[in-house]
Enzyme design. Structure first.
Site, short mmCIF file in Angstrom:
data_model
loop_
_atom_site.label_atom_id
_atom_site.label_comp_id
_atom_site.label_asym_id
_atom_site.label_seq_id
_atom_site.Cartn_x
_atom_site.Cartn_y
_atom_site.Cartn_z
CD GLU A 209 18.63 4.61 33.88
OE1 GLU A 209 17.59 4.32 34.47
OE2 GLU A 209 18.63 5.24 32.81
CB CYS A 243 15.42 -0.42 40.15
SG CYS A 243 15.15 -0.77 38.40
P1 NAD Z 1 24.96 0.22 44.88
O1 NAD Z 1 24.78 1.67 44.65
O2 NAD Z 1 25.38 -0.23 46.24
O3 NAD Z 1 26.04 -0.40 43.88
C1 NAD Z 1 26.04 -0.13 42.50
C2 NAD Z 1 27.47 -0.15 42.00
O4 NAD Z 1 28.24 0.84 42.71
C3 NAD Z 1 28.20 -1.46 42.20
O5 NAD Z 1 29.00 -1.72 41.03
C4 NAD Z 1 29.06 -1.23 43.40
O6 NAD Z 1 30.25 -1.99 43.35
C5 NAD Z 1 29.37 0.25 43.29
N1 NAD Z 1 29.60 0.89 44.62
C6 NAD Z 1 29.07 0.53 45.81
N2 NAD Z 1 29.50 1.35 46.80
C7 NAD Z 1 30.34 2.24 46.21
C8 NAD Z 1 31.10 3.37 46.70
N3 NAD Z 1 31.07 3.74 47.98
N4 NAD Z 1 31.83 4.07 45.79
C9 NAD Z 1 31.83 3.73 44.50
N5 NAD Z 1 31.14 2.68 43.99
C10 NAD Z 1 30.39 1.95 44.82
O7 NAD Z 1 23.59 -0.45 44.44
P2 NAD Z 1 23.16 -1.94 44.57
O8 NAD Z 1 22.94 -2.26 46.02
O9 NAD Z 1 24.10 -2.79 43.79
O10 NAD Z 1 21.74 -1.93 43.80
C11 NAD Z 1 20.58 -1.55 44.44
C12 NAD Z 1 20.14 -0.14 44.07
O11 NAD Z 1 20.20 0.03 42.68
C13 NAD Z 1 18.70 0.12 44.46
O12 NAD Z 1 18.61 1.42 45.00
C14 NAD Z 1 17.96 0.05 43.13
O13 NAD Z 1 16.78 0.78 43.08
C15 NAD Z 1 18.99 0.58 42.20
N6 NAD Z 1 18.72 0.12 40.84
C16 NAD Z 1 18.31 0.99 39.91
C17 NAD Z 1 18.00 0.53 38.62
C18 NAD Z 1 17.53 1.47 37.54
O14 NAD Z 1 17.49 1.01 36.40
N7 NAD Z 1 17.16 2.68 37.83
C19 NAD Z 1 18.16 -0.80 38.32
C20 NAD Z 1 18.59 -1.67 39.32
C21 NAD Z 1 18.89 -1.20 40.57
#
Ligand code: NAD
Length: 455
Positions: A209, A243
């Site tokens: 997602e 998002c």
């Molecule tokens: P992110 O990708 O930075 O983090 C998401 C998760 O991944 C967290 O649990 C984080 O700890 C982990 N993570 C971060 N870096 C990592 C790495 N290098 N290796 C492994 N795991 C890692 O996202 P965010 O900043 O927390 O959220 C924002 C993004 O999420 C935006 O792009 C938004 O559009 C998206 N989002 C999508 C939805 C949806 O339902 N489609 C909902 C909410 C947010």
């Protein structure tokens, strides 16, 4: 307990078969509901501390939405979990065919910080309904909410069934090195790629997602006041850190001035003369994101807002005009309270513009023109969206929610959540009354008969 031990504990729990009993799943969903209700104040308070979400917004977009989803799932799960009889080809006369949904086993759910409670627990509802054991990994950025999730799950659930692992990037990397039966990831596109690459090593199925730039198209001949209210609400909810927030506006040249005037008035109506003082206007999650967003404010001309305050992580609701596709604000998903406007003359131009970018997670169209609605619906790929509103399509348990292309793969909510966390086992129960010899060797002279049957 170390990650490997928790996974082992969950495998043992899954293998003892308890989660296959649908009554057990319902009991656990009831427990989840009770846990949320009993801790409602603590959850809303943590959301307020992490993002300065008002209790109203916290309940509306995180707690209430989950309680509804749990109720709906409890009502439906018995029928979803049943084996479904389907047709059998005539060549297997007197046999029966079934599709039997079964849980994958031990699943990993990784959540982001923007709706930190909802986006951790919503997939869990589907995972429990389908009979899986789950490991939850909330985001390290939304500290307070992650702590609450950790505490309330630990206090109420057997760790073999649902466990929470806290931590940052290193913990994620460790988790992704393990072998899960399913990975459900919500987050950014770059981390989505990391997750998929790690999952590929074990051929683990994934739901991603993700995000992207979701356009909001505003046609001519519409009620601009109503459109302005719905756009401003969707964009500045959670200070734009949603998002499916409208990322940018594509506005018909005849509508633009009136819409901008109405949006200005609505921002004032919602958040007052100084949104910084409003109890209903959230904050940016951390300094890193505030700096990233502040750098986008040098695109185009700021029409509304533009004020920032590093100390209190505040960015004023901002509207920017005269933006071009080359500006930094149009390069990536904004994910904050900044709304750029691009003007258009005809709907074909809009289709070309949106399709020249990655497939968006959401698309919103404000229009009363059926032809234009059909053109947008039929010619632009996007995850889901609304006509004449923003955001609310995701609050329905009757429609799957998810992206397409770079905005994600797979979907959830309502039955789609159950399906996502279930493998569909197809079983043909053969009758022993007949055994037509045609299919067995030697095949000599049988090809013509086969061709008559399989044409
Ligand atoms: P992110 O990708 O930075 O983090 C998401 C998760 O991944 C967290 O649990 C984080 O700890 C982990 N993570 C971060 N870096 C990592 C790495 N290098 N290796 C492994 N795991 C890692 O996202 P965010 O900043 O927390 O959220 C924002 C993004 O999420 C935006 O792009 C938004 O559009 C998206 N989002 C999508 C939805 C949806 O339902 N489609 C909902 C909410 C947010």
């Amino acid at each position: 307990m170390v990650i490997k031990d928790i996974i082992k504990k969950q495998r043992d729990y899954f293998n003892n078969g308890r989660t296959r009993d649908v009554d057990f799943r319902i009991e656990q969903l009831r427990l989840l509901k009770k846990t949320i209700k009993d801790n409602e104040d603590k959850i809303l308070n943590a959301l307020n501390k992490d993002l300065k979400k008002s209790y109203f917004e916290g309940y509306e977009t995180e707690v209430g939405i989950l309680l509804e989803e749990i109720d709906y799932t409890i009502k439906k799960v018995k029928s979803w979990a049943k084996s479904k009889r389907v047709k059998t080809p005539i060549t297997h006369f007197l046999s029966r065919s079934y599709i039997h949904p079964e849980p994958y086993g031990v699943v990993l759910i990784m959540a982001p910080w923007n709706y930190p409670f909802q986006l951790t627990i919503a997939p869990l509802i589907g995972a429990i309904a389908a009979g899986n054991c789950s490991i939850l990994k909330p985001s390290e950025y939304s500290n307070y909410t992650s702590e609450i999730i950790y505490n309330i799950i630990k206090e109420n659930f057997d760790e073999g069934f649902v466990a929470v692992i806290k931590g940052g990037r290193e913990v994620n990397e460790k988790l992704l090195n393990e072998n899960f039966d399913y990975i459900f990831f919500t987050g950014s596109i770059p981390v989505g790629k990391i997750v998929m690459e790690a999952a590929a090593k074990n051929l683990t199925p994934v739901t991603l997602e993700l995000g992207g730039k979701s356009p909001c198209i505003v046609d001519k001949d519409i009620d601009t006041k109503l459109a302005a209210r719905r756009i401003v609400w969707g964009k500045f909810l959670n200070a734009g850190q949603t998002c499916v927030a409208p990322d940018y506006l594509l506005v018909h040249e005849d509508t633009k001035d009136k819409l901008i005037k109405d949006m200005k008035e609505i921002i004032n109506e919602f958040y007052g003369d100084n949104p910084k003082e409003s109890p209903d206007y959230p904050r940016i999650i951390n300094k890193k994101h505030l700096d990233r967003l502040s750098n986008l404010l040098n695109s185009g001309n700021i029409l509304v807002g533009g004020e920032t305050d590093k100390e209190s992580l505040y960015i004023e609701p901002t509207i920017i005009d005269n933006v071009s596709w080359e500006d930094s604000v149009m390069a990536d998903e904004i994910f904050g309270p900044i709304l750029p406007i691009i003007e258009y003359r005809n709907i074909e131009e809009v289709i070309e513009m949106v399709n020249s970018y990655y497939k968006p997670l959401a698309l919103y169209l404000f229009s009363n023109n059926k032809l234009n609605i059909d053109k947008i619906k039929g010619n632009i790929p996007f995850g889901g969206g609304c006509i004449n509103d923003t955001i609310v399509h995701l609050a329905s348990p009757y429609m799957p929610f998810g992206g397409v292309g770079s905005s994600g793969m797979g979907s959830y909510h309502g039955k789609a959540s159950f399906d996502t966390f279930s493998h569909k086992k197809s079983i043909l129960k053969k009758s022993n009354l007949f055994d037509i010899k045609l299919r067995y060797p030697p095949y000599k002279n049988k090809l013509n008969i086969l061709k008559k049957l399989m044409k």
